[in-house]
Design a protein around this motif. Structure first.
Motif, mmCIF file in Angstrom:
data_model
loop_
_atom_site.group_PDB
_atom_site.id
_atom_site.type_symbol
_atom_site.label_atom_id
_atom_site.label_comp_id
_atom_site.label_asym_id
_atom_site.label_seq_id
_atom_site.Cartn_x
_atom_site.Cartn_y
_atom_site.Cartn_z
ATOM 1 N N ARG A 74 40.788 48.192 31.319
ATOM 2 C CA ARG A 74 40.312 46.819 31.430
ATOM 3 C C ARG A 74 40.684 46.260 32.801
ATOM 4 O O ARG A 74 41.821 46.403 33.254
ATOM 5 N N VAL A 75 39.725 45.648 33.460
ATOM 6 C CA VAL A 75 39.980 45.048 34.764
ATOM 7 C C VAL A 75 40.884 43.831 34.569
ATOM 8 O O VAL A 75 40.524 42.884 33.868
ATOM 9 N N THR A 76 42.054 43.866 35.171
ATOM 10 C CA THR A 76 43.009 42.768 35.030
ATOM 11 C C THR A 76 43.027 41.847 36.236
ATOM 12 O O THR A 76 43.442 40.688 36.122
ATOM 13 N N LYS A 77 42.593 42.339 37.376
ATOM 14 C CA LYS A 77 42.617 41.519 38.587
ATOM 15 C C LYS A 77 41.492 41.942 39.509
ATOM 16 O O LYS A 77 41.311 43.130 39.775
ATOM 17 N N LEU A 78 40.726 40.954 39.991
ATOM 18 C CA LEU A 78 39.660 41.207 40.953
ATOM 19 C C LEU A 78 39.933 40.323 42.163
ATOM 20 O O LEU A 78 39.885 39.092 42.079
ATOM 21 N N ASN A 79 40.266 40.939 43.266
ATOM 22 C CA ASN A 79 40.717 40.195 44.441
ATOM 23 C C ASN A 79 39.597 39.804 45.393
ATOM 24 O O ASN A 79 39.864 39.153 46.412
ATOM 25 N N VAL A 80 38.365 40.202 45.112
ATOM 26 C CA VAL A 80 37.260 39.944 46.037
ATOM 27 C C VAL A 80 36.065 39.394 45.275
ATOM 28 O O VAL A 80 35.980 39.484 44.052
ATOM 29 N N ARG A 81 35.138 38.841 46.055
ATOM 30 C CA ARG A 81 33.860 38.390 45.526
ATOM 31 C C ARG A 81 32.736 38.990 46.355
ATOM 32 O O ARG A 81 32.961 39.450 47.478
ATOM 33 N N GLU A 82 31.548 38.977 45.814
ATOM 34 C CA GLU A 82 30.408 39.541 46.531
ATOM 35 C C GLU A 82 30.209 38.798 47.854
ATOM 36 O O GLU A 82 30.210 37.570 47.900
ATOM 37 N N GLY A 83 30.061 39.564 48.909
ATOM 38 C CA GLY A 83 29.890 38.989 50.229
ATOM 39 C C GLY A 83 31.162 38.956 51.050
ATOM 40 O O GLY A 83 31.108 38.707 52.266
ATOM 41 N N ASP A 84 32.317 39.222 50.408
ATOM 42 C CA ASP A 84 33.582 39.213 51.149
ATOM 43 C C ASP A 84 33.685 40.422 52.072
ATOM 44 O O ASP A 84 33.221 41.513 51.737
ATOM 45 N N GLU A 85 34.318 40.212 53.204
ATOM 46 C CA GLU A 85 34.613 41.304 54.126
ATOM 47 C C GLU A 85 35.988 41.886 53.781
ATOM 48 O O GLU A 85 36.941 41.134 53.565
ATOM 49 N N VAL A 86 36.086 43.209 53.694
ATOM 50 C CA VAL A 86 37.354 43.858 53.374
ATOM 51 C C VAL A 86 37.694 44.870 54.453
ATOM 52 O O VAL A 86 36.807 45.427 55.118
ATOM 53 N N LYS A 87 38.984 45.096 54.617
ATOM 54 C CA LYS A 87 39.468 46.090 55.560
ATOM 55 C C LYS A 87 39.856 47.358 54.811
ATOM 56 O O LYS A 87 40.182 47.312 53.616
ATOM 57 N N GLN A 88 39.852 48.471 55.492
ATOM 58 C CA GLN A 88 40.244 49.728 54.869
ATOM 59 C C GLN A 88 41.692 49.654 54.405
ATOM 60 O O GLN A 88 42.575 49.218 55.134
ATOM 61 N N GLY A 89 41.923 50.067 53.147
ATOM 62 C CA GLY A 89 43.265 50.036 52.580
ATOM 63 C C GLY A 89 43.616 48.748 51.877
ATOM 64 O O GLY A 89 44.685 48.657 51.260
ATOM 65 N N GLU A 90 42.748 47.759 51.920
ATOM 66 C CA GLU A 90 43.025 46.481 51.261
ATOM 67 C C GLU A 90 42.845 46.603 49.751
ATOM 68 O O GLU A 90 41.881 47.209 49.280
ATOM 69 N N GLN A 91 43.785 46.035 48.977
ATOM 70 C CA GLN A 91 43.668 46.101 47.528
ATOM 71 C C GLN A 91 42.552 45.180 47.063
ATOM 72 O O GLN A 91 42.494 44.009 47.445
ATOM 73 N N ILE A 92 41.659 45.711 46.226
ATOM 74 C CA ILE A 92 40.492 44.936 45.818
ATOM 75 C C ILE A 92 40.420 44.686 44.310
ATOM 76 O O ILE A 92 39.773 43.738 43.875
ATOM 77 N N TYR A 93 41.089 45.509 43.507
ATOM 78 C CA TYR A 93 41.107 45.249 42.063
ATOM 79 C C TYR A 93 42.268 45.988 41.418
ATOM 80 O O TYR A 93 42.884 46.876 42.031
ATOM 81 N N SER A 94 42.562 45.616 40.170
ATOM 82 C CA SER A 94 43.587 46.299 39.368
ATOM 83 C C SER A 94 43.043 46.515 37.963
ATOM 84 O O SER A 94 42.276 45.695 37.451
ATOM 85 N N VAL A 95 43.458 47.619 37.354
ATOM 86 C CA VAL A 95 43.088 47.942 35.982
ATOM 87 C C VAL A 95 44.386 48.057 35.170
ATOM 88 O O VAL A 95 45.428 48.464 35.705
#
Length: 260
Positions: A47-68
């Motif tokens: 189950r997805v417990t954390k979503l750190n981004v939204r559609e359209g966001d810019e992310v860098k390599q290695g950045e945490q984007i979600y947790s299960v």
């Protein structure tokens, strides 16, 4: 007299109309923008417990984007750590007995083997636990989110997709008569509604097999014609959007046959 003047005016207007009909502008080749997405997914369902981004966001390599959720992985790690502790005790006992001559070599070898297996299982559990957090494998833009907080994501199904700028491409089709004008590495001009007038792209793929004009090319003249797929990388991908229709104009100056 008045009638001849009217006749001359009509003739002039007809001539202008015919000239306008003959002055056909090059419509270019119709195409669209696509991208090779990077899909990020967990190794195991949860189950997805954390979503750190939204559609359209810019992310860098290695950045945490979600947790299960990781309850099962933590429990598995604790169990394997307990097994490792017991294996360590067995090894220490067997090693001590071996030094005094009270133990056998077979007992010591078995203890060493059990200890190595227990250590490997702990490492595996730690890896499974660490992978409950999703990190961006590349830098780019969050293109689409498929599972949100509270939703169950199946095993190896993507939680979201990332679009790296370098993965954007143009797809268009040309008839066989135009193929001699094209070669890998050629630059083409690209136009679209409200776009910069100096957009270009470089051809990196030319299909070897013909196909019928795809239905996304809305032209009665082009329907049911055999054409070849061409793909090109835009020089300024940030100026385009996925799914955007474009017109492509060939700038090749020398036919491929003349280069050889």
């Amino acid at each position: 007299m008045t009638p001849p003047r009217i006749s001359l005016l009509a003739v002039a207007m007809l001539a202008a109309t015919l000239a306008g009909c003959n002055d056909k502008r090059d419509p270019g080749f119709q195409g669209w923008v696509e991208a090779d997405m990077i899909f990020v997914s967990p190794d195991e369902s949860g189950r997805v417990t954390k979503l750190n981004v939204r559609e359209g966001d810019e992310v860098k390599q290695g950045e945490q984007i979600y947790s299960v959720d990781d309850d099962l992985q933590k429990a598995d790690l604790n169990q394997n750590k307990a097994t490792l502790a017991n294996a360590q005790q067995s090894y220490d006992r067997a090693a001590s007995l071996s030094k005094t001559g009270s133990g056998t070599q077979a007992t010591l070898d078995s203890a060493v083997s059990s200890l190595r297996v227990a250590e490997a299982r702990v490492v595996t559990s730690e890896t499974r636990l660490a992978r409950r957090q999703g990190f961006a494998p590349v830098a780019g833009t969050i293109q689409q989110i498929y599972f949100r907080e509270g939703e169950m994501v199946p095993e190896k199904r993507p939680v979201l997709s990332i679009m790296p700028p370098g993965n954007m491409k143009l797809r268009f089709f040309v008839p066989e008569t135009e193929l001699p004008k094209l070669a890998i590495g050629d630059e083409v001009k690209v136009t679209c509604d409200n776009c910069s007038p100096d957009l270009t792209a470089k051809i990196y793929f030319i299909a070897t097999n013909a196909e019928y004009t795809p239905p996304v090319i809305y032209s009665l003249d082009e329907r049911n014609k055999l054409v070849y797929l061409i793909q090109a990388r835009p020089a300024r991908p940030d100026s385009l959007r996925v799914g955007q229709p474009v017109s492509v104009y060939l700038n090749a100056k020398t036919p491929v046959a003349a280069r050889q």
